[in-house]
Design an enzyme around this catalytic site. Sequence first.
Site, PDB file in Angstrom:
ATOM      1  N   SER A 129       0.825  -1.200   0.000  1.00 13.74           N
ATOM      2  CA  SER A 129       0.000   0.000   0.000  1.00 13.74           C
ATOM      3  C   SER A 129       0.869   1.265   0.000  1.00 13.74           C
ATOM      4  O   SER A 129       1.713   1.431  -0.884  1.00 13.74           O
ATOM      5  CB  SER A 129      -0.954  -0.045   1.198  1.00 13.74           C
ATOM      6  OG  SER A 129      -2.001   0.874   1.066  1.00 13.74           O
TER       7      SER A 129
ATOM      8  N   ASP B  14      -8.607  -6.189  -5.175  1.00 13.80           N
ATOM      9  CA  ASP B  14      -8.248  -4.944  -4.484  1.00 13.80           C
ATOM     10  C   ASP B  14      -9.128  -3.806  -4.985  1.00 13.80           C
ATOM     11  O   ASP B  14      -9.107  -3.473  -6.172  1.00 13.80           O
ATOM     12  CB  ASP B  14      -6.762  -4.639  -4.727  1.00 13.80           C
ATOM     13  CG  ASP B  14      -6.200  -3.577  -3.785  1.00 13.80           C
ATOM     14  OD1 ASP B  14      -6.986  -2.760  -3.267  1.00 13.80           O
ATOM     15  OD2 ASP B  14      -4.978  -3.572  -3.568  1.00 13.80           O
TER      16      ASP B  14
ATOM     17  N   HIS C  17      -7.949  -5.488  -0.689  1.00 11.33           N
ATOM     18  CA  HIS C  17      -6.670  -4.817  -0.426  1.00 11.33           C
ATOM     19  C   HIS C  17      -5.906  -5.458   0.726  1.00 11.33           C
ATOM     20  O   HIS C  17      -4.687  -5.631   0.660  1.00 11.33           O
ATOM     21  CB  HIS C  17      -6.948  -3.341  -0.122  1.00 11.33           C
ATOM     22  CG  HIS C  17      -5.723  -2.504   0.075  1.00 11.33           C
ATOM     23  ND1 HIS C  17      -4.817  -2.247  -0.928  1.00 11.33           N
ATOM     24  CD2 HIS C  17      -5.256  -1.846   1.180  1.00 11.33           C
ATOM     25  CE1 HIS C  17      -3.852  -1.479  -0.474  1.00 11.33           C
ATOM     26  NE2 HIS C  17      -4.087  -1.219   0.802  1.00 11.33           N
TER      27      HIS C  17
END
Length: 329
Positions: free
Chosen positions: A128, A271, A304
């Site tokens: 991320s 995601d 995610h």
Amino acid sequence: MEKLEKTIISDFITESGKIQKNIPLFYQVFGKPIGKAPVVLVNHALTGNSQVTEENGWWEDLIGKNKTIDTNDFTVLAFNIPGNGYDGLKENLIHNYTHFTARDIAKIFWKGLQQLQIENIFAVIGGSLGGGIAWEMAVINPAAIENLIPIASDWKASDWVIANTLIQDEILNNSNYPVPDARSHAMLLYRTPQSLKQKFNRQKNELKNIFQIESWLFHHGEKLQKRFQLASYKMMNHLIKTIDITRNRKDFVTVAKVIQANIHIIGVDTDYFFTADENRETYEDLKKVKQNVFYHEIKSIHGHDAFLIEYEQLDSILNKLFITNKQTA
């Protein structure tokens, strides 16, 4: 738990032209001492920190003795993004968070590495926000990293990511319960409808007379409230919006093709934050000008957050890379 150590970055000029006299940069080292083994730098995500392994380590299933990133064979280094509050000292929080960008953090990390006398890195890995900072690091110093491994991330914040960081910022600045409320919203970006259905299937929490999904969201909000400061959340959220290796530079391919590292892009098929489509597009664009770029995809219903959940798949993707080096080190 390895000791939290500190170095000072002096007279740092941000991308916006602001001078920061003394920035405390906290870090932890796991495994082999610096200078005795190849270095793996781990960049943390929004609510993460330098405790990447051992007790309470957020990536302890991936990093540690006899694990994928084996601390018997590597020096594992993790910096705390300045302002993330992991040192617990309020005076070290960065209140003018809009003065900083992900590129600034990448430059600060390089200055920290320089002070630790680390010139070359076997791998920079991050999920991320941490992956976005890794991309920036690779552009700043394109010959110093052997393997660049951004996971559930990208080289830029898309319109979708920018929109969601705006909503997070609005919550953080306007809610009566900013950290819990922002966290509840964020959890819905980090998971998927299928993931929540599998986990809760509309079950009720009879004691509280609410749905289990509601109880879960409240729990995550309260949990983060206890360990994460508002100023830190604002800072980390802002940094996500600023990920962009092309800002004030040229187009993506021109900028990225100078990176000498092997680039292993790891996407997640579900995601909803840094989408797999964006990752595949990055790979397709870059492979036209660069041979040593690879795309891997985690298959998961969890969205995610799969980079924190699907350890077996991550192990399968990364194992060959780290085992190969282990055998030649």
